[in-house]
Design a protein around this motif. Structure first.
Motif, PDB file in Angstrom:
ATOM      1  N   LEU A   1       0.823  -1.214   0.000  1.00 40.17           N
ATOM      2  CA  LEU A   1       0.000   0.000   0.000  1.00 40.17           C
ATOM      3  C   LEU A   1       0.857   1.263   0.000  1.00 40.17           C
ATOM      4  CD1 LEU A   1      -2.955  -0.975   2.338  1.00 40.17           C
ATOM      5  CD2 LEU A   1      -3.103  -0.281  -0.073  1.00 40.17           C
TER       6      LEU A   1
ATOM      7  N   LEU B   1     -10.390   3.901   2.444  1.00 38.20           N
ATOM      8  CA  LEU B   1     -11.130   2.755   2.969  1.00 38.20           C
ATOM      9  C   LEU B   1     -12.591   3.159   3.048  1.00 38.20           C
ATOM     10  CD1 LEU B   1      -8.795   1.990   5.975  1.00 38.20           C
ATOM     11  CD2 LEU B   1      -9.028   0.566   3.946  1.00 38.20           C
TER      12      LEU B   1
ATOM     13  N   ILE C   1      -6.034   6.000   3.638  1.00 35.41           N
ATOM     14  CA  ILE C   1      -5.115   4.945   4.055  1.00 35.41           C
ATOM     15  C   ILE C   1      -3.848   5.548   4.658  1.00 35.41           C
ATOM     16  CG2 ILE C   1      -3.875   4.695   1.868  1.00 35.41           C
ATOM     17  CD1 ILE C   1      -5.023   1.831   4.180  1.00 35.41           C
TER      18      ILE C   1
END
Length: 163
Positions: free
Chosen positions: A129, A141, A152
């Motif tokens: 990520l 999210l 994130i």
């Protein structure tokens, strides 16, 4: 043009077909996953879940990158769905057409930590990520479009990620 890329381990299902397709209003849904693209039963199930009035393509990661890099794709409003963070990272490394990523479903795994409803990440996911976040404008999210976006970024402080 890719309106939104969603990571969801279930790919196309009721919640995605109704709420996300309604919010994104795509002309086409592109599912990019090697396993789904090469499994006839998976493709049949995905076609059955497809909402009316929207085109559907189920492609391998390589095929999806080629499709997105085709200048004709820039004229089509595409909702891209991948199964994993790793599929998305691989695809983002092959095309510059993905700018916004939504994480909606990452299944529970050994060594993983639930950070949101239906999102379980392990250290490998967090590292991937970090790489993904450097290549796109936004990673959020959110299970459904009506929920509050959670960036994130709050989970990606390098000093907090174990190696």
């Amino acid at each position: 043009m890719v309106e939104l890329c969603r990571i969801d381990d279930r790919l196309l299902h009721g919640q995605v077909a109704v709420t996300w397709v309604g919010a994104v209003a795509p002309e086409a849904i592109l599912i990019a996953n090697d396993e789904a693209a090469t499994n006839e039963m998976s493709k049949l199930a995905l076609k059955m879940a497809k909402p009316a009035g929207v085109k559907l393509a189920v492609k391998t990661i390589d095929e999806a990158a080629a499709l997105l890099n085709n200048p004709k794709a820039a004229k089509i409003k595409i909702f891209l769905i991948t199964r994993t963070i790793q599929d998305t990272l691989r695809l983002v490394s092959m095309t510059d057409q993905i700018h916004r990523v939504n994480i909606g479903g990452v299944k529970n795994k050994e060594g993983g930590k639930m950070i949101a409803a239906a999102v379980c990440l392990d250290n490998d996911d967090l590292h991937d990520l970090m790489k993904l976040r450097k290549r796109v404008d936004e990673v959020e999210l959110r299970m459904v479009p009506t929920e509050h976006r959670i960036s994130i970024d709050k989970y990606l402080r390098e000093e907090e990620v174990e190696v």
